[in-house]
Scaffold this active site. Structure first.
Site, mmCIF file in Angstrom:
data_model
loop_
_atom_site.group_PDB
_atom_site.id
_atom_site.type_symbol
_atom_site.label_atom_id
_atom_site.label_comp_id
_atom_site.label_asym_id
_atom_site.label_seq_id
_atom_site.Cartn_x
_atom_site.Cartn_y
_atom_site.Cartn_z
ATOM 1 C CD GLU A 1 4.968 -2.899 5.750
ATOM 2 O OE1 GLU A 1 3.915 -3.549 5.837
ATOM 3 O OE2 GLU A 1 5.124 -1.970 4.921
ATOM 4 C CG ASN B 1 0.174 -6.174 1.756
ATOM 5 O OD1 ASN B 1 -0.655 -6.422 2.643
ATOM 6 N ND2 ASN B 1 1.466 -6.078 2.005
ATOM 7 C CD1 TRP B 2 -6.285 -4.149 0.459
ATOM 8 C CD2 TRP B 2 -7.928 -4.840 1.818
ATOM 9 N NE1 TRP B 2 -7.426 -4.223 -0.283
ATOM 10 C CE2 TRP B 2 -8.458 -4.646 0.516
ATOM 11 C CE3 TRP B 2 -8.782 -5.281 2.826
ATOM 12 C CZ2 TRP B 2 -9.804 -4.873 0.221
ATOM 13 C CZ3 TRP B 2 -10.117 -5.513 2.523
ATOM 14 C CH2 TRP B 2 -10.621 -5.312 1.240
ATOM 15 C CE LYS B 3 2.074 -2.468 2.875
ATOM 16 N NZ LYS B 3 3.253 -1.631 2.821
ATOM 17 C CD GLU C 1 6.367 -5.232 -1.582
ATOM 18 O OE1 GLU C 1 5.356 -4.820 -2.151
ATOM 19 O OE2 GLU C 1 6.429 -5.417 -0.353
ATOM 20 N N GLY D 1 0.283 -1.582 -2.090
ATOM 21 C CA GLY D 1 -0.117 -1.298 -0.707
ATOM 22 C C GLY D 1 -1.162 -0.194 -0.675
ATOM 23 N N GLY D 2 -0.734 1.007 -0.341
ATOM 24 C CA GLY D 2 -1.635 2.154 -0.146
ATOM 25 C C GLY D 2 -2.705 2.331 -1.222
ATOM 26 C CG HIS E 1 5.650 -7.012 3.428
ATOM 27 N ND1 HIS E 1 6.101 -5.877 4.058
ATOM 28 C CD2 HIS E 1 5.010 -6.601 2.300
ATOM 29 C CE1 HIS E 1 5.736 -4.819 3.338
ATOM 30 N NE2 HIS E 1 5.082 -5.228 2.270
ATOM 31 N N GLY F 1 5.558 2.796 0.810
ATOM 32 C CA GLY F 1 4.795 3.782 1.569
ATOM 33 C C GLY F 1 5.437 5.156 1.605
ATOM 34 C CB SER G 1 5.473 4.326 -4.082
ATOM 35 O OG SER G 1 5.818 4.576 -2.736
#
Ligand code: 13P
Length: 255
Positions: free
Chosen positions: A104, A17-19, A174, A241-242, A102, A180, A220
C-alpha cells in the site's frame, strides 16, 4: 528453541498490521479485550497500530511480552519533512519493529525500491527491526514473473546491508492479489515464494543467514486458514491485516 534433532528452530511470529484503523480510544479498549489471550504465548506477537495509537497501545500492553511496531517511518533523522516520522521518534516510544515497503505504501504513496532500501538501513542503524514487505501483483503472477519480481525486490531492499544486519530483518511475503480480498494464497503458492525468498537470502548471505531469517506470509490470513499456512516449512508466521482488528486475532496467535 531446538527441534528433535537438536537443530535451531525459528520462533513463530504473528504481527497485527492495523493499517488506518482504530482511534486511540478504540485501540485501548481493543487491547484490553485481547491482551490476556495473546500474552505469554510461544509466538512472538507484534501489534502494529497507527502512529497516534502507539502510546496508548504501549500503555495497554504494559506487563506483557507483546511487542509494538510502527507501520512506516522516514529515512532521514530529522528536519523539514512535514508529516513524516523518524526512527528516533519510534524508539523513544519503545517501538520494536517497523513495517517497510508495504504494497500500500509502494502503490498508493509511490514508495520505490531505493526509498525502501534507505528506510531498511535507517531502521537497522537505529535498532528497529524492519518488517520488509514484498509481493507481486496478479498481472505479474499471470505473466509468470513471480520469481523475477520477488528476487529483484529482495535484492534491492537488502542492497548494502551486511549479513549481520540482514538476519535481524523480518521479511513478509504479501501477494498483492491476496491483500484484503479474502483470496488467500494456497499453502503451495505461499510456501513456494517463501522458499524462493529464503534461497535468495542464501545466495546473498549464505545458508546460516537464510536458515535464521524470519519469513512471514500475509494476505487474507484468518483463524480458519492460518494453521496450514504456518505449518509450511519456510513460513515462520503471519502479517495479519483485517483479522487483526477482531477478537479472532487471539485464535491466530494460538494457532
Ligand atoms: P489482510 O489480512 O487484510 O489481507 O491484509 C494483509 C496485509 O496487508 C498485512 O500487512
Amino acid at each position: 528453541m531446538t527441534d528433535d534433532q537438536g537443530e535451531m528452530m525459528r520462533r513463530r511470529i504473528v504481527a497485527a498490521n492495523w493499517k488506518m484503523n482504530m482511534t486511540s480510544d478504540e485501540a485501548g479498549a481493543f487491547i484490553n479485550t485481547i491482551r490476556e489471550g495473546i500474552n505469554g504465548k510461544e509466538a512472538e506477537v507484534h501489534i502494529i497500530p497507527p502512529f497516534v495509537d502507539i502510546a496508548v497501545v504501549k500503555d495497554a500492553l504494559k506487563g506483557t511480552d507483546i511487542l509494538v511496531g510502527a507501520q512506516n517511518m522516514y529515512y532521514e533523522d530529522k528536519g523539514a519533512f512535514t508529516g513524516e516520522i523518524s526512527a528516533d521518534m519510534l524508539t523513544c516510544l519503545g517501538v520494536h519493529s517497523v513495517v517497510i515497503g508495504h504494497s500500500e505504501r509502494r502503490n498508493i504513496f509511490s514508495e520505490d525500491d531505493e526509498m525502501i532500501n534507505l528506510k531498511v538501513k535507517k531502521a537497522l542503524e537505529k535498532g528497529l527491526v524492519p518488517i520488509l514487505c514484498c509481493g507481486e501483483s496478479l498481472d505479474t503472477r499471470e505473466a509468470g514473473k513471480v520469481s523475477e519480481w520477488i528476487n529483484a525486490q529482495i535484492e534491492s531492499a537488502f542492497s548494502g546491508i551486511s549479513a549481520q544486519d540482514a538476519v535481524k530483518c523480518i521479511i513478509a511475503y504479501e501477494p498483492i492479489w491476496a491483500i484484503g480480498t479474502g483470496k488467500v494464497a494456497t499453502t503451495d503458492q505461499a510456501q513456494e515464494v517463501c522458499l524462493l525468498i529464503r534461497e535468495k537470502i542464501k545466495e546473498l548471505y549464505g545458508s546460516e543467514t537464510a536458515e535464521d531469517i524470519h519469513i512471514l506470509y500475509g494476505g487474507s490470513v484468518k483463524a480458519d486458514n492460518c494453521k496450514e499456512l504456518f505449518e509450511c516449512p519456510d513460513i515462520d508466521g503471519g502479517l495479519v491485516g483485517g483479522a487483526s482488528l477482531k477478537p479472532e486475532f487471539v485464535d491466530i496467535v494460538n494457532a
